[in-house]
Motif scaffolding. Structure first.
Motif, PDB file in Angstrom:
ATOM      1  N   LEU A 257      -7.555  35.663 -11.725  1.00  0.00           N
ATOM      2  CA  LEU A 257      -6.783  35.947 -12.983  1.00  0.00           C
ATOM      3  C   LEU A 257      -7.698  35.740 -14.168  1.00  0.00           C
ATOM      4  CD1 LEU A 257      -3.059  35.279 -12.138  1.00  0.00           C
ATOM      5  CD2 LEU A 257      -4.560  37.388 -11.851  1.00  0.00           C
ATOM      6  N   ALA A 258      -7.758  36.652 -15.233  1.00  0.00           N
ATOM      7  CA  ALA A 258      -8.516  36.175 -16.338  1.00  0.00           C
ATOM      8  C   ALA A 258      -7.945  35.129 -17.243  1.00  0.00           C
ATOM      9  CB  ALA A 258      -8.885  37.171 -17.092  1.00  0.00           C
ATOM     10  N   VAL A 259      -7.816  33.948 -16.782  1.00  0.00           N
ATOM     11  CA  VAL A 259      -7.463  32.865 -17.724  1.00  0.00           C
ATOM     12  C   VAL A 259      -8.411  31.555 -17.990  1.00  0.00           C
ATOM     13  CG1 VAL A 259      -5.114  33.175 -16.917  1.00  0.00           C
ATOM     14  CG2 VAL A 259      -6.524  31.711 -15.618  1.00  0.00           C
ATOM     15  N   ASP A 260      -8.347  30.847 -18.778  1.00  0.00           N
ATOM     16  CA  ASP A 260      -9.286  29.916 -19.075  1.00  0.00           C
ATOM     17  C   ASP A 260      -8.387  28.513 -19.257  1.00  0.00           C
ATOM     18  OD1 ASP A 260     -11.632  28.389 -19.896  1.00  0.00           O
ATOM     19  OD2 ASP A 260     -11.166  28.892 -22.114  1.00  0.00           O
ATOM     20  N   PRO A 261      -8.127  27.915 -18.003  1.00  0.00           N
ATOM     21  CA  PRO A 261      -7.554  26.640 -17.972  1.00  0.00           C
ATOM     22  C   PRO A 261      -8.156  25.630 -18.498  1.00  0.00           C
ATOM     23  CG  PRO A 261      -8.329  27.245 -15.753  1.00  0.00           C
ATOM     24  CD  PRO A 261      -8.415  28.390 -16.981  1.00  0.00           C
ATOM     25  N   ALA A 262      -7.399  24.486 -19.025  1.00  0.00           N
ATOM     26  CA  ALA A 262      -8.067  23.455 -19.452  1.00  0.00           C
ATOM     27  C   ALA A 262      -9.082  22.861 -18.515  1.00  0.00           C
ATOM     28  CB  ALA A 262      -7.066  22.360 -19.924  1.00  0.00           C
ATOM     29  N   ALA A 263     -10.333  22.090 -19.239  1.00  0.00           N
ATOM     30  CA  ALA A 263     -11.079  21.308 -18.154  1.00  0.00           C
ATOM     31  C   ALA A 263     -10.972  19.860 -17.879  1.00  0.00           C
ATOM     32  CB  ALA A 263     -12.636  21.415 -18.973  1.00  0.00           C
ATOM     33  N   GLU A 264      -9.652  19.381 -18.481  1.00  0.00           N
ATOM     34  CA  GLU A 264      -9.607  17.856 -18.137  1.00  0.00           C
ATOM     35  C   GLU A 264      -9.219  17.591 -16.781  1.00  0.00           C
ATOM     36  OE1 GLU A 264      -9.324  18.563 -22.477  1.00  0.00           O
ATOM     37  OE2 GLU A 264      -8.480  19.758 -20.730  1.00  0.00           O
ATOM     38  N   LEU A 265      -8.468  18.656 -16.022  1.00  0.00           N
ATOM     39  CA  LEU A 265      -8.150  18.453 -14.527  1.00  0.00           C
ATOM     40  C   LEU A 265      -8.918  19.566 -13.837  1.00  0.00           C
ATOM     41  CD1 LEU A 265      -4.515  17.019 -14.738  1.00  0.00           C
ATOM     42  CD2 LEU A 265      -6.465  15.951 -14.423  1.00  0.00           C
ATOM     43  N   LEU A 266      -9.016  19.231 -12.358  1.00  0.00           N
ATOM     44  CA  LEU A 266      -9.397  20.351 -11.737  1.00  0.00           C
ATOM     45  C   LEU A 266      -8.393  21.415 -11.450  1.00  0.00           C
ATOM     46  CD1 LEU A 266     -10.894  18.128  -8.449  1.00  0.00           C
ATOM     47  CD2 LEU A 266     -12.308  19.212 -10.540  1.00  0.00           C
ATOM     48  N   SER A 267      -8.862  22.684 -11.544  1.00  0.00           N
ATOM     49  CA  SER A 267      -7.935  23.904 -11.266  1.00  0.00           C
ATOM     50  C   SER A 267      -6.917  23.550 -10.179  1.00  0.00           C
ATOM     51  CB  SER A 267      -8.666  25.167 -10.962  1.00  0.00           C
ATOM     52  OG  SER A 267      -9.433  25.033  -9.799  1.00  0.00           O
ATOM     53  N   ALA A 268      -7.289  22.959  -8.827  1.00  0.00           N
ATOM     54  CA  ALA A 268      -6.346  22.749  -8.072  1.00  0.00           C
ATOM     55  C   ALA A 268      -5.154  21.728  -8.312  1.00  0.00           C
ATOM     56  CB  ALA A 268      -7.115  22.202  -6.718  1.00  0.00           C
ATOM     57  N   ARG A 269      -5.516  21.188  -9.480  1.00  0.00           N
ATOM     58  CA  ARG A 269      -4.385  19.985  -9.921  1.00  0.00           C
ATOM     59  C   ARG A 269      -3.543  20.631 -11.143  1.00  0.00           C
ATOM     60  NH1 ARG A 269      -7.280  14.241  -9.193  1.00  0.00           N
ATOM     61  NH2 ARG A 269      -7.431  14.415  -6.913  1.00  0.00           N
ATOM     62  N   GLN A 270      -3.558  21.972 -11.495  1.00  0.00           N
ATOM     63  CA  GLN A 270      -2.759  22.693 -12.457  1.00  0.00           C
ATOM     64  C   GLN A 270      -2.223  23.770 -11.790  1.00  0.00           C
ATOM     65  OE1 GLN A 270      -5.310  23.885 -15.775  1.00  0.00           O
ATOM     66  NE2 GLN A 270      -7.201  22.519 -15.280  1.00  0.00           N
TER      67      GLN A 270
END
Length: 415
Positions: free
Chosen positions: A341-354
């Motif tokens: 999906l075209a999202v830009d999650p925060a970089a503070e945590l790995l995507s697997a932990r979001q």
């Protein structure tokens, strides 16, 4: 005080280390949330567990608990779309957008029958609670919509302690006075912040994290930003999904107009999910479905087709009904994640932990009962794993079917 690069790296590492020491438990999540099927020592993902609309559109003093799968239901005009718009606006501000971007028509958010004060000012108030590795954190926001759009107050708090507070002191200046917890001999730090941006999202750029108080503020702010940025507003547009599309990076847009290109990618890179989508298509699409395929000639435009099986011609998605196209797009959203999906999650945590939250207004528009039931099944499957959360506005038919399903929270507006 500005944070140095070393301090920022240390702060991020501290947040990750803290996350690793926390354990998941049924009590840690919102009401009705099922524990994720993960190892016991994994940290709880930052998630929005409550949306507060103190004065927003038709809502006054409204508090909406949000679980992994939350459906807003109610008659037209009851405020379903306004609730989702508030969530989306908070997500935009946490991502760094300015007020004009997230509230293009701020007067539409002013509470019904709101009376201007002596300075002809009117506005609205909204907020949320984010739970995660540092515990529940509250964010509350007061926005002036008239005569000019600006933030006039923001508060970040935890366990009754104010971590950040801003206030408009001088209407002639385009800034607010901010004060955040420092601890030690200083107590608090005061500085001006812009009146058109979320102060919580700016704190990692302004706070060094050299004291216990500063680290508490940063951990709370980063938890809120991580949860709010991981949002995917989705409204498939069948009228724009029928044409072949140029090959691209295969990340699904919010209107799903590049569905064919994403199917090209999932077919080659995500075989399991692609097979699950094809299985769902057998329920949501008319006629026999043997699979989902794509056609592209020499790097040209990509068109998606339904494979009808041996000795049957394939059906281009361009020939499907609007409900079938919306169904396929929403099923794909529920079966994928940030990598597709075209999202830009925060970089503070790995995507697997979001945890990615899908916002879908008018979720069941154009769908029949069978299609809506299949999407609810897919949503329960995906949300139960903890990687995807769904907040959607639905019609009464879908709401009635969902009320008896364990794991689904239905918020009845206008009741």
């Amino acid at each position: 005080m500005d944070a140095t690069p070393d301090a920022t790296a240390e702060r991020t590492a501290a947040v990750v280390a803290l996350a690793d020491t926390r354990t998941d438990s049924p009590e840690a999540g919102p009401a009705g949330e099922q524990p994720a099927a993960e190892p016991a020592q994994r940290q709880p993902r930052p998630v929005v567990t409550e949306l507060r609309l103190s004065a927003f559109g038709p809502h006054r003093s409204a508090i909406f608990p949000l679980g992994p799968l939350t459906l807003f239901a109610g008659p037209s005009g009851s405020g379903k779309s306004q609730a989702l718009a508030a969530y989306e606006a908070l997500a935009g501000l946490a991502s760094g957008a300015v007020l004009e971007e997230v509230f293009p028509d701020p007067r539409a958010r002013i509470p019904d029958r709101a009376v201007p004060d002596a300075q002809r000012r009117r506005g609205f108030r909204l907020g949320c609670t984010v739970d995660g590795p540092v515990g529940p954190v509250r964010l509350d926001l007061a926005v002036q919509a008239e005569p000019t759009l600006r933030i006039v107050g923001e508060r970040l708090s935890q366990d009754g302690q104010i971590l950040l507070a801003t206030a408009l002191r001088d209407p002639g200046r385009r800034s607010v006075q901010a004060a955040w917890l420092t601890g030690g001999a200083i107590g608090v730090t005061r500085a001006p912040l812009p009146d058109d941006r979320l102060g919580t999202a700016l704190l990692p750029l302004r706070v060094a994290g050299s004291t216990a108080g500063q680290r508490q503020v940063l951990a709370a702010a980063e938890q809120v930003v991580v949860a709010l940025r991981a949002v995917f507003p989705c409204d498939p547009r069948p009228d724009l999904m029928r044409a072949a599309v140029p090959p691209g990076e295969g990340r699904l847009l919010g209107d799903c107009t590049n569905l064919a290109d994403v199917l090209r990618r999932t077919r080659s890179e995500c075989g399991t999910r692609h097979a699950l989508l094809a299985e769902a298509a057998r329920t949501g699409c008319a006629g026999p479905v043997a699979g989902l395929d794509v056609r592209a000639a020499g790097g040209g435009p990509v068109a998606a087709v339904l494979d009808r099986g041996p000795d049957r011609p394939a059906t281009e998605l361009a020939r499907l009904g609007a409900g079938e196209l919306r169904f396929l797009a929403l099923a794909l959203v529920l079966l994928t994640g940030p990598g597709v999906l075209a999202v830009d999650p925060a970089a503070e945590l790995l995507s697997a932990r979001q945890a990615l939250t899908v916002l879908a207004d008018d979720f069941d528009r154009g769908l029949d009962r069978r299609q809506s039931a299949e999407l609810l099944r897919l949503a329960l499957l995906s949300c139960g794993r903890g990687h995807i959360r769904l907040v959607a506005a639905v019609g009464e038919g879908t709401a009635a079917a969902a009320r008896d399903l364990p794991g689904v929270a239905v918020v009845d507006l206008g009741a």
